[in-house]
Design a protein around this motif. Structure first.
Motif, short mmCIF file in Angstrom:
data_model
loop_
_atom_site.label_atom_id
_atom_site.label_comp_id
_atom_site.label_asym_id
_atom_site.label_seq_id
_atom_site.Cartn_x
_atom_site.Cartn_y
_atom_site.Cartn_z
N THR A 33 0.82 -1.21 0.00
CA THR A 33 0.00 0.00 0.00
C THR A 33 0.85 1.26 0.00
N PRO A 34 1.19 1.79 -1.16
CA PRO A 34 1.79 3.13 -1.20
C PRO A 34 0.72 4.17 -0.88
N GLN A 35 1.15 5.27 -0.26
CA GLN A 35 0.14 6.22 0.20
C GLN A 35 0.74 7.61 0.38
N VAL A 36 -0.13 8.60 0.28
CA VAL A 36 0.24 9.98 0.57
C VAL A 36 -0.86 10.58 1.44
N GLY A 37 -0.48 11.61 2.18
CA GLY A 37 -1.49 12.24 3.03
C GLY A 37 -1.03 13.58 3.53
N ILE A 38 -1.89 14.19 4.31
CA ILE A 38 -1.54 15.49 4.89
C ILE A 38 -2.18 15.59 6.27
N ASP A 39 -1.40 16.11 7.23
CA ASP A 39 -1.91 16.31 8.59
C ASP A 39 -2.09 17.81 8.82
N ILE A 40 -3.24 18.19 9.33
CA ILE A 40 -3.54 19.61 9.57
C ILE A 40 -3.84 19.76 11.06
N PRO A 41 -2.98 20.46 11.80
CA PRO A 41 -3.19 20.59 13.25
C PRO A 41 -4.51 21.29 13.56
N VAL A 42 -5.18 20.80 14.60
CA VAL A 42 -6.43 21.44 15.02
C VAL A 42 -6.35 21.93 16.46
N ASP A 43 -5.27 21.58 17.21
CA ASP A 43 -5.10 22.15 18.55
C ASP A 43 -3.61 22.16 18.90
#
Lengths: 200, 214
Positions: free
Chosen positions: A152-162
């Motif tokens: 499973t190759p994958q990409v993503g993004i994390d966006i801080p919420v606190d």
């Protein structure tokens, strides 16, 4: 080759756990779209999927971890005539097709940006997947279950919420489960949304 | 790894619907209808041009065990025989209707029907009610006995056998069947609905067996 990749990732994972660096736990709701030969069996998107993912920091840019998932595909087909594998029996009726997939993988990810900021990432999961495929017609069921190599190759993004580094996370994962008990491998694209919870 | 063809009971088929792993399933009675055709010997030469005639037995055999289900199967047996005859004639065969000439036909055709009643119990309730200040438990002020309701899933079946009449051995208990058509479904609905579904199943048997065409 597959064996060495798994062993290497396990070593990385073990060292990461010992180091007690920053860790994260992720929960995703997943929507999946069948691809390739798999879409000849079921071509309808799956809205039933969940996954969890634990990652340990190896260095500020790299994590290692593991992930588990469950994705349910289903579709109705009316008035289908199918010759069974024996060649002697032909079945006609309304078919209800189901595929349940359960990947269990180790993973490694590389991150751009800094902690507490928006961080895109890319990674790879390898391991195994249990797949349960069933075709129901009338009162019979054709069942295939298999364990397969899962990539499973994958990409993503994390966006801080606190301020605790809890993040909203969005990812796209291409799943490829190779197996030989049915006429198709399982390949599908997952769009996952969820949250990342950070801890030390 | 496994690859299995499983016959699930009607009860199990319904139970599977409520499990999250199988989120869809039959909604209407007709959704359970299925037609199967089975070739007993793949080497049998259905294309043999010398096979042109058939004899259709004039009685529909009821296979139902009278000890388990009523044998009064409310379907129009003459219409069923006529539909089998029509399909065979459309495929290019010639009927030999005379019973005394049946042994000269290339194929003997037998039609049978079956009905099976599958009874099962559903238990519900029985949690005991309020047991006083100690909490929930058996006894106390209100005892709710478990309730049982009995349900019946009735399945109907129609079978069309094509027997190689040239290979019938007089006095033998077995028949050299070369082809079996089987229609199966829930035995529910009006008599007209059941009859129509049985006739459709016969049409489908022959439609999915193009190798029978002369």
């Amino acid at each position: 080759m597959k064996k060495y990749i798994v062993i290497a990732l396990l070593i990385v994972l073990t060292s990461a756990v010992k180091a007690q660096h920053f860790s994260s736990f992720r929960m995703h709701y997943d929507v999946a779209v069948p691809l390739g030969d798999f879409s000849d069996y079921i071509d309808r998107a799956s809205w039933r999927g969940v996954s969890i993912d634990s990652r340990w920091e190896v260095n500020p840019k790299v994590t290692a971890g593991f992930n588990l998932g469950w994705q349910v595909f289903s579709q109705r087909f009316d008035n289908v005539t199918e010759v069974l594998s024996s060649g002697r029996t032909t079945v006609n009726g309304t078919q209800f097709r189901f595929v349940n997939t359960y990947p269990m993988q180790v993973n490694a990810h590389y991150y751009l940006g800094e902690e507490y900021s928006i961080r895109p990432w890319a990674g790879l999961s390898v391991g195994t997947a249990f797949t349960d495929q069933r075709t129901q017609v009338g009162f019979i069921e054709i069942k295939d279950t298999s364990w397969s190599f899962a990539l499973t190759p994958q990409v993503g993004i994390d966006i801080p919420v606190d301020s605790n580094n809890t993040c909203f996370t969005f990812n796209v994962r291409y799943n490829y489960f190779s197996q030989n008990t049915v006429s198709h491998n399982y390949s599908f694209l997952i769009f996952g949304v969820g949250f990342k919870f950070g801890y030390y | 790894m496994s690859n299995k063809l499983i016959r699930v009971s009607p009860i199990m088929a319904l139970l599977l619907l409520i499990v999250g792993c199988y989120p869809i399933g039959p909604e209407f009675v007709e959704d359970y209808d299925a037609t199967y055709t089975i070739v007993n010997d793949l080497s049998f030469d259905f294309a043999d041009p010398t096979r042109q005639t058939y004899h259709l037995a004039d009685t529909v055999i009821v296979l139902t065990d009278p000890g388990t289900s009523p044998t009064d199967i409310q379907i129009n047996q003459s219409a069923i025989l006529e539909r089998v005859r029509t399909n065979m004639n459309q495929l290019g065969y010639t009927e030999i209707p005379e019973e005394n000439l049946a042994n000269t036909a290339d194929y003997l055709i037998l039609v049978s029907v079956n009905r099976t009643d599958n009874y099962f119990n559903i238990w519900w309730g029985g949690w005991g009610g309020w047991g006083g200040w100690g909490g929930w438990g058996w006894g106390g002020c209100c005892f709710f006995p478990p309730m049982v309701s009995t349900q019946n899933i009735r399945v109907g079946m129609i079978l069309v056998d094509i027997v190689d009449a040239r290979e019938i051995t007089p006095g033998s208990d077995t028949l050299p069947e070369v082809w079996l058509g089987l229609g199966e479904g829930l035995f529910r609905g009006s008599q007209q609905n059941i009859n129509n579904r049985a006739l459709s199943a016969i049409d489908q048997m022959f439609r999915q067996s193009p190798y029978l065409t002369r």
